[in-house]
Design a protein around this motif. Structure first.
Motif, short mmCIF file in Angstrom:
data_model
loop_
_atom_site.label_atom_id
_atom_site.label_comp_id
_atom_site.label_asym_id
_atom_site.label_seq_id
_atom_site.Cartn_x
_atom_site.Cartn_y
_atom_site.Cartn_z
N LEU A 24 0.85 -1.19 0.00
CA LEU A 24 0.00 0.00 0.00
C LEU A 24 0.88 1.23 0.00
CD1 LEU A 24 -2.94 1.09 0.40
CD2 LEU A 24 -2.57 0.85 2.86
N ASN A 25 0.49 2.23 -0.81
CA ASN A 25 1.26 3.48 -0.87
C ASN A 25 0.28 4.65 -0.75
OD1 ASN A 25 3.26 5.34 -1.18
ND2 ASN A 25 3.73 4.85 -3.31
N ILE A 26 0.31 5.33 0.39
CA ILE A 26 -0.60 6.45 0.64
C ILE A 26 0.17 7.75 0.46
CG2 ILE A 26 -2.03 7.59 2.38
CD1 ILE A 26 -2.57 4.77 3.52
N LYS A 27 -0.27 8.57 -0.47
CA LYS A 27 0.45 9.78 -0.82
C LYS A 27 0.07 10.95 0.09
CE LYS A 27 0.89 8.48 -5.68
NZ LYS A 27 0.61 8.87 -7.09
N LYS A 28 1.02 11.80 0.35
CA LYS A 28 0.81 12.98 1.19
C LYS A 28 -0.28 13.87 0.60
CE LYS A 28 3.17 17.13 2.92
NZ LYS A 28 2.54 17.08 4.24
N GLY A 29 -1.19 14.31 1.45
CA GLY A 29 -2.26 15.22 1.03
C GLY A 29 -3.41 14.56 0.30
N SER A 30 -3.37 13.23 0.17
CA SER A 30 -4.44 12.52 -0.55
C SER A 30 -5.52 12.05 0.42
CB SER A 30 -3.86 11.31 -1.29
OG SER A 30 -3.38 10.34 -0.36
N TRP A 31 -6.64 11.62 -0.14
CA TRP A 31 -7.70 10.96 0.62
C TRP A 31 -7.79 9.54 0.10
CZ3 TRP A 31 -12.57 13.57 2.85
CH2 TRP A 31 -13.44 12.63 3.40
N THR A 32 -7.47 8.59 0.96
CA THR A 32 -7.54 7.18 0.59
C THR A 32 -8.63 6.51 1.41
OG1 THR A 32 -5.18 7.06 0.04
CG2 THR A 32 -6.30 4.98 0.51
N SER A 33 -9.59 5.90 0.72
CA SER A 33 -10.64 5.14 1.41
C SER A 33 -10.30 3.66 1.33
CB SER A 33 -12.01 5.38 0.76
OG SER A 33 -12.49 6.67 1.09
N ILE A 34 -10.35 3.00 2.49
CA ILE A 34 -10.11 1.56 2.55
C ILE A 34 -11.44 0.90 2.87
CG2 ILE A 34 -8.85 -0.28 3.71
CD1 ILE A 34 -6.61 1.79 4.22
N LEU A 35 -12.04 0.28 1.86
CA LEU A 35 -13.37 -0.30 1.97
C LEU A 35 -13.29 -1.79 2.26
CD1 LEU A 35 -15.05 1.28 -1.22
CD2 LEU A 35 -15.07 2.19 1.10
N GLY A 36 -14.30 -2.29 2.95
CA GLY A 36 -14.36 -3.72 3.20
C GLY A 36 -15.49 -4.03 4.17
N GLU A 37 -16.07 -5.21 4.02
CA GLU A 37 -17.12 -5.61 4.95
C GLU A 37 -16.51 -5.96 6.29
OE1 GLU A 37 -19.11 -9.25 3.93
OE2 GLU A 37 -17.32 -10.10 3.02
N ASN A 38 -17.35 -6.18 7.30
CA ASN A 38 -16.86 -6.57 8.61
C ASN A 38 -16.04 -7.86 8.51
OD1 ASN A 38 -18.15 -4.40 9.79
ND2 ASN A 38 -19.97 -5.57 10.36
N GLU A 187 -3.92 20.34 3.39
CA GLU A 187 -3.10 19.24 2.86
C GLU A 187 -2.88 18.14 3.90
OE1 GLU A 187 0.49 20.89 1.18
OE2 GLU A 187 -0.53 21.34 -0.70
N ILE A 188 -3.92 17.89 4.72
CA ILE A 188 -3.86 16.78 5.67
C ILE A 188 -4.20 15.50 4.92
CG2 ILE A 188 -4.95 15.77 7.71
CD1 ILE A 188 -5.42 18.56 8.76
N THR A 189 -3.40 14.48 5.12
CA THR A 189 -3.65 13.18 4.49
C THR A 189 -4.80 12.50 5.23
OG1 THR A 189 -1.31 13.00 3.93
CG2 THR A 189 -2.61 10.97 3.88
N ILE A 190 -5.82 12.08 4.48
CA ILE A 190 -6.99 11.44 5.07
C ILE A 190 -6.99 9.95 4.70
CG2 ILE A 190 -9.51 11.42 5.23
CD1 ILE A 190 -8.29 14.05 6.17
N ILE A 191 -7.17 9.12 5.72
CA ILE A 191 -7.33 7.68 5.51
C ILE A 191 -8.66 7.29 6.13
CG2 ILE A 191 -6.39 5.37 5.87
CD1 ILE A 191 -3.63 6.73 6.27
N SER A 192 -9.60 6.89 5.31
CA SER A 192 -10.94 6.54 5.79
C SER A 192 -11.11 5.03 5.76
CB SER A 192 -12.01 7.21 4.93
OG SER A 192 -13.30 6.82 5.34
N ILE A 193 -11.31 4.44 6.94
CA ILE A 193 -11.56 3.01 7.08
C ILE A 193 -13.07 2.84 7.17
CG2 ILE A 193 -11.04 0.92 8.41
CD1 ILE A 193 -8.50 2.30 7.50
N THR A 194 -13.70 2.21 6.19
CA THR A 194 -15.16 2.21 6.16
C THR A 194 -15.72 1.03 5.37
OG1 THR A 194 -17.11 3.54 5.54
CG2 THR A 194 -15.17 3.70 4.12
#
Length: 273
Positions: A24-38, A187-194
């Motif tokens: 996984l490569n999460i870039k600075k200032g990006s919004w990355t959503s990590i999707l998945g069921e329970n 420019e805050i990096t957002i990681i959304s676990i949902t």
């Protein structure tokens, strides 16, 4: 900014991997959503991101520095997390005291706190509630305060751990729009676990997890060009995309495309009527 290299993880009391070969490569200032069921492994991934757990195998790096015990405090100081239930995060008698508590834990000088609290509450349009008790706020307002508390810590990275799942659709949309604004302006990096694919519309990058593995990497257009992907991994297609697909099927033509937002779709529907 954050990089996972061939990461595996299993709990000490288990022989089964919870995460398998995560790259996984999460870039600075990006919004990355990590999707998945329970049970897909996304919450465990969040715990590795935050340094709560260490990989069983592989490496995690932030700004080129590998996660190790020696740098965990530095890593945690650069990351803030907003959880599903804001009530579990409140410790102060008032909104401002709650934000001040986090600042005290970071040893922020008292004379600087007032301006930091004011600025963070302004960012989420909650300044007028500064003296309110958290219990008197609505669910959406509480979540805004939780976000303000996170922003007050001046994080490089903001992790949303199912942070909008308890909100009604109107409050959820409002909160996500605020976060998108902060993401772009600061420019805050957002990681959304949902598990909610509706959030993917705000994302620059999307990862789908299933059974501890990343099974899709791409962006919004790539994902909805293959609508069966969400069904395959038990995720619900966002309402807007369902409307587009159903209207295209009914009309027998691809009148509505992936890149169109809500306003464009409504305008086309009005013209068709």
């Amino acid at each position: 900014m954050i990089k996972f290299e061939n990461v595996f993880f299993k709990y000490s009391n288990s022989t089964k991997n919870v995460l398998e070969n995560i790259n996984l490569n999460i870039k600075k200032g990006s919004w990355t959503s990590i999707l998945g069921e329970n049970g897909s492994g996304k919450s465990t991934l969040m715990k590795l991101l935050y340094g709560q757990h260490k990989p069983t195998d592989g490496k995690i790096l932030i700004n080129g520095t590998e996660y190790t015990e020696e740098v965990y405090d530095e890593i945690r100081n650069s990351i803030a997390v907003v959880f599903q239930n804001p009530d579990n995060q409140f410790v102060g008698a008032t909104v401002e005291e709650d934000i001040a508590f986090g600042l005290e834990n970071r040893n922020i000088p008292t004379e600087l706190m007032d301006s930091i609290i004011e600025k963070s509450l302004e960012a989420v349009d909650m300044l007028e509630y500064r003296k309110y008790e958290p219990v008197s706020l609505s669910g959406g307002q509480k979540q805004r305060v939780a976000i303000a508390s996170a922003l007050a810590l001046n994080p490089q990275i903001l992790i949303l751990d199912e942070a909008t799942s308890m909100l009604d659709p109107k409050a959820r949309k409002s909160i996500l729009q605020y976060i998108k604004k902060i993401n772009k302006e600061n420019e805050i990096t957002i990681i959304s676990i949902t598990h909610d694919a509706e959030e993917s519309i705000y994302s620059d990058y999307i990862e789908i997890m299933n059974k501890g593995k990343i099974v899709f990497t791409g962006n919004y257009n790539m994902l909805y060009a293959e609508p069966d992907i969400l069904d395959k991994f038990n995720l619900e297609t966002p309402f807007l995309e369902r409307v587009k697909n159903e209207l295209n099927d009914q009309l027998g033509s691809k009148i509505f495309n992936i890149t169109e937002d809500e306003g464009s779709v409504v305008e086309k529907i009005c013209k068709l009527i």
